[in-house]
Design an enzyme around this catalytic site. Structure first.
Site, mmCIF file in Angstrom:
data_model
loop_
_atom_site.group_PDB
_atom_site.id
_atom_site.type_symbol
_atom_site.label_atom_id
_atom_site.label_comp_id
_atom_site.label_asym_id
_atom_site.label_seq_id
_atom_site.Cartn_x
_atom_site.Cartn_y
_atom_site.Cartn_z
ATOM 1 N N GLU B 280 -145.830 -40.472 -22.766
ATOM 2 C CA GLU B 280 -147.149 -41.050 -22.520
ATOM 3 C C GLU B 280 -148.223 -39.951 -22.432
ATOM 4 O O GLU B 280 -149.335 -40.112 -22.924
ATOM 5 C CB GLU B 280 -147.113 -41.879 -21.231
ATOM 6 C CG GLU B 280 -147.986 -43.115 -21.268
ATOM 7 C CD GLU B 280 -147.642 -44.074 -20.135
ATOM 8 O OE1 GLU B 280 -146.977 -45.086 -20.414
ATOM 9 O OE2 GLU B 280 -148.028 -43.812 -18.985
ATOM 10 N N GLU B 283 -149.035 -38.992 -25.846
ATOM 11 C CA GLU B 283 -149.925 -40.010 -26.431
ATOM 12 C C GLU B 283 -151.365 -39.793 -25.962
ATOM 13 O O GLU B 283 -152.310 -39.880 -26.739
ATOM 14 C CB GLU B 283 -149.495 -41.400 -25.938
ATOM 15 C CG GLU B 283 -148.853 -42.298 -26.947
ATOM 16 C CD GLU B 283 -148.473 -43.650 -26.325
ATOM 17 O OE1 GLU B 283 -148.031 -43.690 -25.157
ATOM 18 O OE2 GLU B 283 -148.624 -44.671 -27.018
ATOM 19 N N CYS B 300 -145.675 -49.524 -18.225
ATOM 20 C CA CYS B 300 -144.347 -49.698 -17.611
ATOM 21 C C CYS B 300 -144.173 -51.007 -16.861
ATOM 22 O O CYS B 300 -143.064 -51.421 -16.581
ATOM 23 C CB CYS B 300 -143.978 -48.535 -16.726
ATOM 24 S SG CYS B 300 -145.353 -47.672 -16.075
ATOM 25 N N SER B 320 -150.169 -48.044 -24.132
ATOM 26 C CA SER B 320 -149.182 -47.064 -24.541
ATOM 27 C C SER B 320 -148.029 -47.806 -25.207
ATOM 28 O O SER B 320 -147.613 -48.858 -24.730
ATOM 29 C CB SER B 320 -148.675 -46.317 -23.312
ATOM 30 O OG SER B 320 -147.448 -45.698 -23.605
ATOM 31 N N LYS B 359 -139.034 -57.945 -15.148
ATOM 32 C CA LYS B 359 -138.096 -57.112 -15.905
ATOM 33 C C LYS B 359 -136.986 -57.963 -16.527
ATOM 34 O O LYS B 359 -136.380 -57.587 -17.511
ATOM 35 C CB LYS B 359 -137.505 -56.031 -15.002
ATOM 36 C CG LYS B 359 -138.476 -54.867 -14.737
ATOM 37 C CD LYS B 359 -138.485 -53.879 -15.885
ATOM 38 C CE LYS B 359 -139.389 -52.680 -15.662
ATOM 39 N NZ LYS B 359 -140.807 -52.915 -15.940
ATOM 40 N N GLU B 362 -138.544 -58.893 -19.668
ATOM 41 C CA GLU B 362 -138.580 -57.741 -20.573
ATOM 42 C C GLU B 362 -137.205 -57.507 -21.210
ATOM 43 O O GLU B 362 -137.108 -57.265 -22.423
ATOM 44 C CB GLU B 362 -139.029 -56.479 -19.823
ATOM 45 C CG GLU B 362 -139.048 -55.241 -20.730
ATOM 46 C CD GLU B 362 -139.362 -53.952 -19.984
ATOM 47 O OE1 GLU B 362 -140.198 -53.988 -19.054
ATOM 48 O OE2 GLU B 362 -138.764 -52.913 -20.323
ATOM 49 N N GLU B 367 -137.572 -57.161 -28.925
ATOM 50 C CA GLU B 367 -137.839 -55.757 -29.271
ATOM 51 C C GLU B 367 -136.800 -54.819 -28.661
ATOM 52 O O GLU B 367 -136.638 -53.690 -29.118
ATOM 53 C CB GLU B 367 -139.226 -55.326 -28.754
ATOM 54 C CG GLU B 367 -140.412 -56.018 -29.409
ATOM 55 C CD GLU B 367 -140.796 -57.318 -28.712
ATOM 56 O OE1 GLU B 367 -140.038 -57.776 -27.830
ATOM 57 O OE2 GLU B 367 -141.842 -57.895 -29.060
ATOM 58 N N CYS B 505 -144.988 -51.574 -7.864
ATOM 59 C CA CYS B 505 -143.611 -52.100 -7.793
ATOM 60 C C CYS B 505 -143.177 -52.357 -6.359
ATOM 61 O O CYS B 505 -142.310 -53.184 -6.103
ATOM 62 C CB CYS B 505 -142.641 -51.115 -8.417
ATOM 63 S SG CYS B 505 -143.126 -50.565 -10.034
#
Ligand code: SF4
Ligand code: SF4
Ligand code: SF4
Lengths: 163, 584
Positions: B280, B283, B300, B320, B359, B362, B367, B505
């Site tokens: 990151e 980037e 994230c 990102s 999550k 996710e 992907e 989190c």
């Protein structure tokens, strides 16, 4: 942002534009929904989605309003719109039993439409023909002195005519 | 502000004029029972459990929603008040399943606790009860409307804190139900899977979609190589499930407990965090050089990414493309690690332990699948689910020796530890980006300007001769605020850290429920959990992601440089606009 396609017609769009110009545009939601229902006979999720995007009101809010008020229909009326009068005279003479019978026979609740799209069920206020109580209307046709035992027959008659 | 004098239970007290009776009573050590109330949400006054008597008033007043006024005489207790509160709870129970022993909230349910503490000991009536099926379409959150008591906390948190407005009260009277628009499935809604409704629900009406069954099954399968990874914020919160004070760091004991549960290897999501940062930061430096797609938005938080896809798809190019630390560890596990250790990757079963229910969503994204079609992450457990498994297995975690993570995917820098708290990703990225930009090591590693738990803060940070405008947002209502500011172009930002949950989190939708008498998402508790991570960071030898020796090794052996083709193939991902489109 992607352009949302507005299927709801120009008049409704114009009305929403007007509301958006006023103070607190979101308070006109019910008025907008009334217009949509008047035009299409009911409120579909697609209609509500479009109102949501156009007026920038969350769909959950619109769905909450549409399900709260009895006035709003969430399904199109059936080909045969059955309405049971619940005015005092009809009620006293057993309209509630008639309504129950329609519900069990058709397997639907008030405001709903059968899967085949044939019947929908509503209740109405006094129609002013109390001498004929209990009264049931199917589209424009008036049935008088109905009792709950006649309900299956009435439905079967319509069904067989359809076939 | 001039104080007002009031009397509560015959005690006189002068209090600020803008507080409620409930708040005033708390100053006297009186905790009025409550149910629908939550200090961070708007007032609802729906449950009326918090009623008190105000002299001269005809009816009891809801103390959560009534302001004090000069001379008010308040009584918080009397046989009538206690009876009325009990009656209210009994009415709720009459329309509620009686299945506490089978319920996931048994032992930490606010309704159950209230019924007990108010003295409900028998039920007299068996009347009509509402019936609803459990809605399980979302991999993250299940909805059990049969247990709902209509307090509307979930509706409020989803709208007011998350800005998602996914839930509302539908129909009315006996038929009232809390659900997404059109009573549709959660999976087909704008739900961003954050699980805050699970956090605030006082009963078991919203719960995480459990993965414990399939994890037990995998652990019992001798053919599978079952691997765990734990997210940074687990170590600072898991103790709460075992009566430890908030902020007790239990990294070593958690590793030991996982080995005893039968995991073949225990890795640290932090390793992935270090990788994320290196990619990151690279980037960011590239975008600063080219002056394009700024600000860089961190990626994230899976709930935030889903929010981006529903609500701000036009800003996807700013995000990102780096995978989350969880997905990076899972990917490296089933590729590089499997190859090195000569383990058939199809036999590896990856269990990620996360403070988060998004999550779970996710992990199921197409992907994040291997070449052979399996997901990189096979199961996601929340902190709560792991606590339960440890208890079910009969492990006394507080008395366990501390063990270390396995290498290589278990070593991490201090920068990775602080990922778990709001501002942490920003700080970690700055530690690495600053060196990339100036070519010189940093003297001071602590970017304290971003270390606060408020929902939204901005800072300017000087790096070399550059001044970087950064912002940190947690809770998506704050994300909306900052994104709208970015879009308005009034101020140029270079880096924005976004996390879906309040406090980052630490306040995730999968964290332990608070002990009875405390409210969930208490900012104080979130702060203490976060401080535990800053302590771990300060004590580490390696505090910058790019100095993690195992990260360096992976670049030498596999990826070559940050941003290389190989790095893109393994560590980066893509996002796409999602329907239904959210309302900003
Ligand atoms: S939600 Fe609470 S009261 Fe209801 S069954 Fe579960 S534990 Fe019992
Ligand atoms: S998971 Fe989050 S976004 Fe989805 S309904 Fe619950 S609070 Fe709203
Ligand atoms: S789902 Fe839970 S939080 Fe939401 S209204 Fe029902 S009981 Fe309250």
């Amino acid at each position: 942002m992607m352009e949302t396609k507005i299927h709801i017609d120009k008049d409704i769009k114009a009305f929403m534009d007007e509301c958006l110009q006023r103070d607190n545009p979101k308070s006109y939601l019910i008025a907008v929904l009334h217009k949509v229902q008047k035009k299409f006979g009911y409120l579909s999720p697609e209609h509500m989605d479009q109102v949501a995007q156009y007026m920038q009101i969350p769909t959950s809010t619109i769905s909450g309003v549409a399900t709260f008020y009895h006035f709003f229909r969430l399904q199109p009326r059936g080909k045969y719109a059955i309405s049971v009068c619940m005015g005092t005279a009809c009620f006293v003479k057993g309209a509630d039993k008639v309504l129950e019978s329609f519900k069990t026979e058709l397997g639907i609740d008030i405001g709903e439409t059968t899967q085949d799209g044939l019947f929908s069920l509503e209740n109405s206020r006094c129609l002013g023909v109390c001498a004929l109580a209990p009264v049931v209307t199917v589209n424009d046709k008036v049935y008088s002195n109905v009792n709950e035992k006649q309900v299956p027959d009435l439905i079967n008659r319509v069904r067989s005519e359809e076939e | 502000m001039k104080k007002v004098k009031i009397t509560i239970d015959d005690k006189e007290i002068a209090v600020a004029p803008d507080i409620t009776i409930m708040q005033a009573a708390e100053q006297l050590g009186i905790k009025i029972p409550r149910l629908c109330y939550h200090p961070d949400l708007s007032l609802e006054g729906a449950c009326r459990v918090c009623i008190v008597n105000v002299e001269g008033w005809r009816t009891f007043a809801a103390s959560c929603a009534t302001r004090v006024s000069e001379g008010m005489k308040i009584q918080t207790n009397s046989p009538e008040i206690r009876q009325a509160r009990r009656d209210l709870i009994e009415l709720i129970l009459d329309n509620h399943p009686r299945e506490c022993q089978l319920c996931e909230r048994d032992g930490n349910c606010e309704l159950q606790n209230l019924a007990y503490s108010l003295g409900v000991r028998e039920r007299l009536f068996e009347g009509r009860r509402k019936r609803h099926d459990i809605e399980r379409s979302s991999p993250s959150v299940i909805r059990d409307a049969e247990k709902c008591i209509l307090c509307r906390r979930c509706v409020r948190v989803c709208a007011e804190v998350q800005g998602v407005f996914n839930l509302s009260q539908l129909y009315r009277g006996f038929n009232t139900v809390v659900a997404p628009a059109y009573e549709g499935p959660m999976n087909d809604s704008v739900c961003i899977a954050c699980g805050q409704c699970v956090n605030v629900c006082p009963v078991a009406s919203f719960l995480e979609n459990r993965s414990t069954d399939k994890v037990w099954e995998a652990l019992a399968d001798p053919d599978k190589h079952v691997v765990a990874q734990i997210a940074p914020s687990i170590r600072a919160a898991i103790g709460e499930g075992f009566n430890q004070p908030a902020g007790t760091a239990m990294t070593g004991q958690t590793v030991t407990a996982l080995r005893r549960l039968g995991f073949d290897a225990v890795f640290d999501t932090n390793f992935g965090a270090d990788m994320t940062i290196v990619e990151e930061a690279h980037e960011l430096v590239l975008r600063l050089e080219k002056n394009e797609h700024l600000p860089l938005l961190t990626s994230c938080s899976s709930g935030w990414i889903k929010f981006l896809e529903h609500f701000y798809p036009e800003m996807i190019p700013n995000a990102s493309s780096c995978k989350s630390p969880m997905s990076i560890v899972s990917t490296l596990l089933k590729t590089h690690y499997a190859e090195k250790q000569k383990i058939d990757p199809e036999k590896i079963y990856m269990v990620a332990i996360m403070p988060c229910v998004a999550k779970k969503f996710e992990a199921e994204r197409p992907e994040h699948r291997t070449d052979f079609g399996a997901p990189y992450t096979d199961a996601v457990l929340t902190t709560r689910e792991l606590i339960w498994m440890i208890k079910a297995y009969g492990i006394d975690i507080t008395n366990l020796p501390e063990e270390d993570f396995d290498t290589p995917l278990g070593f991490s820098s201090g920068a990775a530890d602080i990922f778990g708290t709001t501002g942490g990703v920003m700080e970690a990225a700055l530690r690495t980006a600053a060196e990339n930009l100036t070519g010189k090591p940093l003297d001071n590693l602590d970017f304290t300007g971003v270390r606060k738990t408020e929902g939204l803060r901005e800072a300017s940070i000087k790096i070399g001769d550059k001044e970087l405008n950064v912002a940190v947002a947690n809770g998506l209502t704050h994300a909306k605020e900052i994104l709208d500011k970015v879009k308005s172009g009034k101020k140029t930002f270079h880096l924005v850290e976004l996390m879906a949950c309040p406090g980052g989190c630490m306040g995730g939708g999968g964290q332990p429920y608070p002990p009875y008498g405390h409210h969930v998402l208490d900012r104080e508790v979130l702060k203490i959990r976060g401080e535990a991570l800053y302590h771990i960071d300060a004590k580490k030898q390696v505090r910058k992601s790019h100095e993690n020796p195992f990260v360096k090794k992976i670049y030498q052996q596999l990826l070559k440089t940050p941003g290389s083709d190989k790095a893109h193939k393994l560590l980066h991902t893509s996002y796409h606009a999602r329907e239904p489109r959210g309302i900003k």
